[in-house]
Design a protein around this motif. Structure first.
Motif, PDB file in Angstrom:
ATOM      1  N   GLU A  21      43.981  36.055  27.163  1.00  0.00           N
ATOM      2  CA  GLU A  21      42.846  35.108  27.152  1.00  0.00           C
ATOM      3  C   GLU A  21      41.709  35.595  26.432  1.00  0.00           C
ATOM      4  N   ILE A  22      41.155  34.870  25.435  1.00  0.00           N
ATOM      5  CA  ILE A  22      39.659  35.374  24.882  1.00  0.00           C
ATOM      6  C   ILE A  22      38.749  34.915  26.007  1.00  0.00           C
ATOM      7  N   LEU A  23      38.055  35.876  26.474  1.00  0.00           N
ATOM      8  CA  LEU A  23      36.942  35.687  27.321  1.00  0.00           C
ATOM      9  C   LEU A  23      35.514  35.162  26.886  1.00  0.00           C
ATOM     10  N   CYS A  24      35.242  36.036  25.836  1.00  0.00           N
ATOM     11  CA  CYS A  24      33.897  36.003  25.098  1.00  0.00           C
ATOM     12  C   CYS A  24      33.966  36.874  23.993  1.00  0.00           C
ATOM     13  N   GLY A  25      32.919  36.710  23.327  1.00  0.00           N
ATOM     14  CA  GLY A  25      32.685  37.276  21.914  1.00  0.00           C
ATOM     15  C   GLY A  25      31.236  37.899  21.664  1.00  0.00           C
ATOM     16  N   ARG A  26      30.965  39.099  21.482  1.00  0.00           N
ATOM     17  CA  ARG A  26      29.590  39.680  21.201  1.00  0.00           C
ATOM     18  C   ARG A  26      29.752  40.497  19.957  1.00  0.00           C
ATOM     19  N   PHE A  27      28.482  40.115  18.858  1.00  0.00           N
ATOM     20  CA  PHE A  27      28.225  41.128  17.942  1.00  0.00           C
ATOM     21  C   PHE A  27      27.633  42.466  18.304  1.00  0.00           C
ATOM     22  N   LYS A  28      28.136  43.368  17.638  1.00  0.00           N
ATOM     23  CA  LYS A  28      27.830  44.659  18.177  1.00  0.00           C
ATOM     24  C   LYS A  28      26.984  45.374  17.104  1.00  0.00           C
ATOM     25  N   ASP A  29      25.868  46.415  17.329  1.00  0.00           N
ATOM     26  CA  ASP A  29      25.477  47.302  16.341  1.00  0.00           C
ATOM     27  C   ASP A  29      25.948  48.727  16.784  1.00  0.00           C
ATOM     28  N   THR A  30      27.027  48.804  16.366  1.00  0.00           N
ATOM     29  CA  THR A  30      27.494  50.267  16.866  1.00  0.00           C
ATOM     30  C   THR A  30      27.423  51.458  15.740  1.00  0.00           C
ATOM     31  N   PRO A  31      27.513  52.686  16.039  1.00  0.00           N
ATOM     32  CA  PRO A  31      27.627  53.681  15.067  1.00  0.00           C
ATOM     33  C   PRO A  31      28.673  53.631  14.105  1.00  0.00           C
TER      34      PRO A  31
END
Length: 288
Positions: A105-115
Motif C-alpha cells: 500500500e501507498i501510505l504517504c508521499g513527500r517531496f524531497k530536496d536531496t543531494p
C-alpha cells in the motif's frame, strides 16, 4: 518508519497539489508499476483510492462483505483506480522489506530536496522533482520532470475543497508536540514511562526545529541516538533526519552504526543514507 515533511515549496501544478502534495492516495492499494515508454523514462503507478472506495461502499449491493467486494471488483473498481504517470523519470528506486508477506500500500508521499536531486538538476540543467512514497513494506523514490494523472474509468476531478498547499505532517506534529508538552509539563523526566519519554523527546526535537535552534537539535538528536538499542523508534528516526540538516562529520560513525543494524528497515536505511550524504555534502562545500 516515517516520511517526514515536504522539503520544497508547494509546486504550482494542480495535479501535483491535489494528488501528491496533500496525500490523496494515503493507504491506497498499489496494483502495479509499469514502465510505459522506457526510452524516455515514463513510469506509471496504478493505485486504488481507498477513501473513494469507502464512499461508494454503503451503496454497493450485497448482504455480506464478500458479496459487496465481488460486486465492487466487477463493476466499480475502475472508477476509483488511478494511473499516476511520472514523465522523464531520472531516478527510480523501489525497496521492499524482505520479511513482508502482505499486499503493498501507498501510505504517504513527500517531496524531497536531496543531494541526489541537486546533482541531477545540475547535470541536466533543468528543474526536477524528487517524490518519496512511504509504502507498507518499504519505499519508492522517483525523480521526475512532469506528472499527470488519469483514471481507469471516468474523468479526473481536480477540484479541492480544502487548502491543497498545507503541510499536514507539520500541522500534526505541531499539535502533537504542544499536547505532549502541556500534558507532561512539570513531570521529571526520570518519572516518565518509555512511551511518554519518547513523546517528550519528539516534542522537544520538533520545538527546536520550529525555533531554528540548530545547536539544540544537534545536542538532543545525539543524545537520542546514543541511548537507543536494537529497536527502531520514531524519535530516533526524527533525530537522524534532523542531523542530516544540522549535523557534522563527527556524527557519521553513530549514523553508520544505525545503518548496519540488522533491524533497520528499507525506509529507515534510506533516511540514514540521506542524512549522511547531506552531512558529507556540507563538509565538502565548507572545505578550503
Amino acid at each position: 518508519m516515517d516520511n517526514f515533511r515536504h522539503e520544497i515549496p508547494c509546486p504550482d501544478d494542480r495535479a501535483i497539489r491535489k494528488f501528491l502534495w496533500s496525500d490523496y492516495f494515503h493507504d491506497a492499494d498499489l496494483d502495479h508499476i509499469e514502465h510505459d515508454r522506457p526510452a524516455i523514462g515514463d513510469l506509471t503507478i496504478q493505485a486504488v483510492c481507498v477513501w473513494e472506495m469507502d464512499e461508494l461502499w454503503p451503496s454497493i449491493p450485497g448482504k455480506t462483505r464478500e458479496e459487496k467486494r465481488a460486486y465492487f471488483d466487477q463493476h466499480l473498481a475502475p472508477r476509483v483506480t488511478y494511473l499516476l504517470r511520472f514523465h522523464r523519470v531520472r531516478h527510480f528506486e523501489h525497496a521492499i522489506d524482505r520479511t513482508w508477506l502482505g499486499a503493498e500500500e501507498i501510505l504517504c508521499g513527500r517531496f524531497k530536496d536531496t543531494p541526489l536531486l541537486r546533482r541531477l538538476q545540475k547535470r541536466l540543467g533543468k528543474p526536477l522533482y524528487h517524490l518519496r512514497f512511504r509504502t507498507s513494506c518499504g519505499f519508492m523514490d522517483i525523480v521526475f520532470e512532469r506528472f499527470t494523472i488519469r483514471k481507469a474509468e471516468g474523468r479526473v476531478d481536480y477540484r479541492w475543497s480544502g487548502d491543497d498547499t498545507r503541510d499536514f505532517w507539520r500541522e500534526c506534529m505541531a499539535a502533537d508536540a504542544q499536547s505532549t508538552l502541556d500534558a507532561l509539563r512539570g513531570t521529571p523526566e526520570h518519572a516518565l514511562d518509555e512511551c511518554d519519554r519518547a513523546d517528550l523527546l519528539t516534542a522537544r526535537l520538533f520545538t527546536c526545529e520550529e525555533a531554528g535552534d540548530s545547536e539544540g537539535m544537534r545536542t538532543l538528536a545525539r543524545q537520542i541516538i546514543a541511548e537507543q538499542d536494537a529497536r527502531v523508534s520514531f524519535e530516533e528516526e526524527y533525530a537522524v533526519y534532523l542531523l542530516g540538516f544540522h549535523g557534522e562529520e563527527g556524527d557519521m560513525p553513530a549514523l553508520m552504526q544505525l545503518l548496519l543494524r540488522p533491524e533497520t528497515d528499507p525506509l529507515t536505511a534510506r533516511n540514514i543514507c540521506d542524512a549522511m550524504e547531506r552531512i558529507h555534502e556540507r563538509a565538502k562545500e565548507a572545505a578550503p
